[in-house]
Design a protein around this motif. Sequence first.
Motif, mmCIF file in Angstrom:
data_model
loop_
_atom_site.group_PDB
_atom_site.id
_atom_site.type_symbol
_atom_site.label_atom_id
_atom_site.label_comp_id
_atom_site.label_asym_id
_atom_site.label_seq_id
_atom_site.Cartn_x
_atom_site.Cartn_y
_atom_site.Cartn_z
ATOM 1 N N VAL A 67 9.603 -1.802 7.327
ATOM 2 C CA VAL A 67 10.167 -0.989 6.250
ATOM 3 C C VAL A 67 9.297 0.232 5.985
ATOM 4 C CG1 VAL A 67 10.651 -0.941 3.767
ATOM 5 C CG2 VAL A 67 11.406 -2.894 5.147
ATOM 6 N N ARG A 68 7.997 0.018 5.927
ATOM 7 C CA ARG A 68 7.111 1.100 5.510
ATOM 8 C C ARG A 68 6.858 2.128 6.603
ATOM 9 N NH1 ARG A 68 2.661 -2.362 2.269
ATOM 10 N NH2 ARG A 68 1.489 -0.407 2.455
ATOM 11 N N LEU A 69 7.103 1.775 7.854
ATOM 12 C CA LEU A 69 7.008 2.767 8.920
ATOM 13 C C LEU A 69 8.033 3.882 8.740
ATOM 14 C CD1 LEU A 69 6.352 0.647 12.144
ATOM 15 C CD2 LEU A 69 4.885 2.457 11.212
ATOM 16 N N ALA A 70 9.105 3.609 8.007
ATOM 17 C CA ALA A 70 10.141 4.621 7.774
ATOM 18 C C ALA A 70 9.777 5.567 6.633
ATOM 19 C CB ALA A 70 11.478 3.940 7.478
ATOM 20 N N HIS A 71 8.704 5.278 5.896
ATOM 21 C CA HIS A 71 8.297 6.131 4.787
ATOM 22 C C HIS A 71 7.695 7.442 5.296
ATOM 23 C CE1 HIS A 71 7.719 2.460 1.905
ATOM 24 N NE2 HIS A 71 8.980 2.704 2.195
ATOM 25 N N ASP A 72 7.814 8.472 4.465
ATOM 26 C CA ASP A 72 7.021 9.670 4.774
ATOM 27 C C ASP A 72 5.613 9.455 4.230
ATOM 28 O OD1 ASP A 72 6.920 10.380 2.013
ATOM 29 O OD2 ASP A 72 8.794 11.502 2.188
ATOM 30 N N THR A 73 4.722 10.372 4.527
ATOM 31 C CA THR A 73 3.309 10.174 4.190
ATOM 32 C C THR A 73 3.083 10.014 2.698
ATOM 33 O OG1 THR A 73 2.644 11.459 6.133
ATOM 34 C CG2 THR A 73 0.991 11.139 4.412
ATOM 35 N N ASP A 74 3.714 10.841 1.886
ATOM 36 C CA ASP A 74 3.516 10.761 0.440
ATOM 37 C C ASP A 74 4.059 9.455 -0.126
ATOM 38 O OD1 ASP A 74 2.283 13.221 0.425
ATOM 39 O OD2 ASP A 74 4.084 14.331 -0.160
ATOM 40 N N GLU A 75 5.222 9.049 0.350
ATOM 41 C CA GLU A 75 5.826 7.810 -0.136
ATOM 42 C C GLU A 75 4.951 6.616 0.223
ATOM 43 O OE1 GLU A 75 10.203 5.577 -0.011
ATOM 44 O OE2 GLU A 75 9.668 7.065 1.526
ATOM 45 N N GLU A 76 4.451 6.588 1.433
ATOM 46 C CA GLU A 76 3.613 5.465 1.849
ATOM 47 C C GLU A 76 2.271 5.467 1.137
ATOM 48 O OE1 GLU A 76 2.343 1.993 3.463
ATOM 49 O OE2 GLU A 76 4.349 2.840 3.239
ATOM 50 N N ARG A 77 1.746 6.644 0.823
ATOM 51 C CA ARG A 77 0.493 6.705 0.074
ATOM 52 C C ARG A 77 0.661 6.044 -1.297
ATOM 53 N NH1 ARG A 77 -0.123 11.906 -0.054
ATOM 54 N NH2 ARG A 77 -1.337 12.008 1.870
ATOM 55 N N ALA A 78 1.806 6.287 -1.940
ATOM 56 C CA ALA A 78 2.064 5.691 -3.247
ATOM 57 C C ALA A 78 2.224 4.177 -3.139
ATOM 58 C CB ALA A 78 3.315 6.311 -3.864
ATOM 59 N N VAL A 79 2.932 3.713 -2.119
ATOM 60 C CA VAL A 79 3.119 2.275 -1.933
ATOM 61 C C VAL A 79 1.783 1.603 -1.643
ATOM 62 C CG1 VAL A 79 4.170 0.513 -0.450
ATOM 63 C CG2 VAL A 79 5.511 2.502 -1.156
ATOM 64 N N THR A 80 0.978 2.214 -0.813
ATOM 65 C CA THR A 80 -0.330 1.660 -0.467
ATOM 66 C C THR A 80 -1.221 1.549 -1.697
ATOM 67 O OG1 THR A 80 -0.237 2.506 1.801
ATOM 68 C CG2 THR A 80 -2.421 2.039 0.902
ATOM 69 N N ALA A 81 -1.217 2.575 -2.535
ATOM 70 C CA ALA A 81 -2.030 2.537 -3.752
ATOM 71 C C ALA A 81 -1.579 1.403 -4.667
ATOM 72 C CB ALA A 81 -1.943 3.878 -4.481
ATOM 73 N N GLU A 82 -0.270 1.184 -4.759
ATOM 74 C CA GLU A 82 0.252 0.095 -5.594
ATOM 75 C C GLU A 82 -0.160 -1.262 -5.023
ATOM 76 O OE1 GLU A 82 1.934 -2.131 -8.483
ATOM 77 O OE2 GLU A 82 1.487 0.016 -8.497
ATOM 78 N N GLU A 83 -0.106 -1.426 -3.708
ATOM 79 C CA GLU A 83 -0.517 -2.688 -3.104
ATOM 80 C C GLU A 83 -2.014 -2.939 -3.334
ATOM 81 O OE1 GLU A 83 1.345 -5.055 -1.831
ATOM 82 O OE2 GLU A 83 3.162 -3.885 -2.162
ATOM 83 N N LEU A 84 -2.823 -1.902 -3.280
ATOM 84 C CA LEU A 84 -4.249 -2.060 -3.578
ATOM 85 C C LEU A 84 -4.460 -2.510 -5.019
ATOM 86 C CD1 LEU A 84 -5.820 1.024 -1.764
ATOM 87 C CD2 LEU A 84 -6.207 -1.380 -1.204
ATOM 88 N N ARG A 85 -3.679 -1.962 -5.945
ATOM 89 C CA ARG A 85 -3.790 -2.385 -7.346
ATOM 90 C C ARG A 85 -3.402 -3.851 -7.500
ATOM 91 N NH1 ARG A 85 -2.127 3.017 -8.162
ATOM 92 N NH2 ARG A 85 0.084 2.485 -8.124
ATOM 93 N N ARG A 86 -2.332 -4.262 -6.817
ATOM 94 C CA ARG A 86 -1.897 -5.657 -6.900
ATOM 95 C C ARG A 86 -2.937 -6.594 -6.296
ATOM 96 N NH1 ARG A 86 3.581 -6.370 -4.120
ATOM 97 N NH2 ARG A 86 3.375 -8.455 -5.034
ATOM 98 N N LEU A 87 -3.519 -6.184 -5.183
ATOM 99 C CA LEU A 87 -4.571 -6.993 -4.562
ATOM 100 C C LEU A 87 -5.785 -7.120 -5.478
ATOM 101 C CD1 LEU A 87 -4.432 -5.670 -0.898
ATOM 102 C CD2 LEU A 87 -4.002 -8.023 -1.620
#
Length: 201
Positions: free
Chosen positions: A162-182
Motif C-alpha cells: 500500500v505504502r509503495l503507492a504513496h508519494d514522498t510527502d504522503e509517506e513521510r507523514a505516515v512514517t512519522a505517525e507509525e514512529l509515534r505509535r511505536l
Amino acid sequence: MPTQPRLPVPADAPGDPGSHGDPGGPGGPGAPPTVAPPTDHAVGLAHFNNLPFAAAEAAFLECCGSLRWAHRMAAHRPYPDLGALLAASDEAGYDLAPRDIAEALAAEPATCLHDDAPRAAHLALRAAHAAYESRFGHAFVICLDAHLPSQHVDQVLAGIRVRLAHDTDEERAVTAEELRRLARSRIVELLAADPRPNGTL
C-alpha cells in the motif's frame, strides 16, 4: 519490522480469562465473566520519574531513536500518570524535524522473523523491504500492536504494498505517525516491566 510487545490474546486462547473452563469451576456456564486486572504502571512510572537524567534519556532512546525526542521526554519529568506521559510523547513526536525522523528511522532494528518462519516469508519480506527502501530511502516502520504474531508477516507485506503507492510527502507523514505509535507502545512496555530486582523493593 520492529517486534511489538503485549499483543492481544485471542478470546479462545488457553488460559485466557474469558475462555470457558471446567463447567463446574470458574469460567463455566452461568459463572460471571472474569476480567484480567489492568496493568498497574504506577510503580514503573515512579521509578522512571526518579531515574538520573542520562538513564531516563537512554531508556527513551529505546522507544524512539531521536536524541532530541528522548532529551525532551527526559527533561519534562516528572509525569503524573501514564496518560500525561503518552500525551507528551505524542506532542514531542509531532514536533520532530525531518532530520530527527531520519535519525529515529536509522535507529530502528532490522527486520526479523521467528526462526521457524518459512524461507519464502524471509525472501518475500527481504524483497519488499528492499523495494521500499529503494523508493523512499529509509527503513519501513509499522506498529503491529493490533495484530497477533502470526499475522505480522502478512501485515508488513500488505503495508509495504500500500505504502509503495504513496508519494514522498504522503509517506513521510505516515512514517512519522507509525514512529509515534511505536514510541507509545514501547513506553507502555517500559513502564509495565517491574523495575525492582527479583520483583522486590
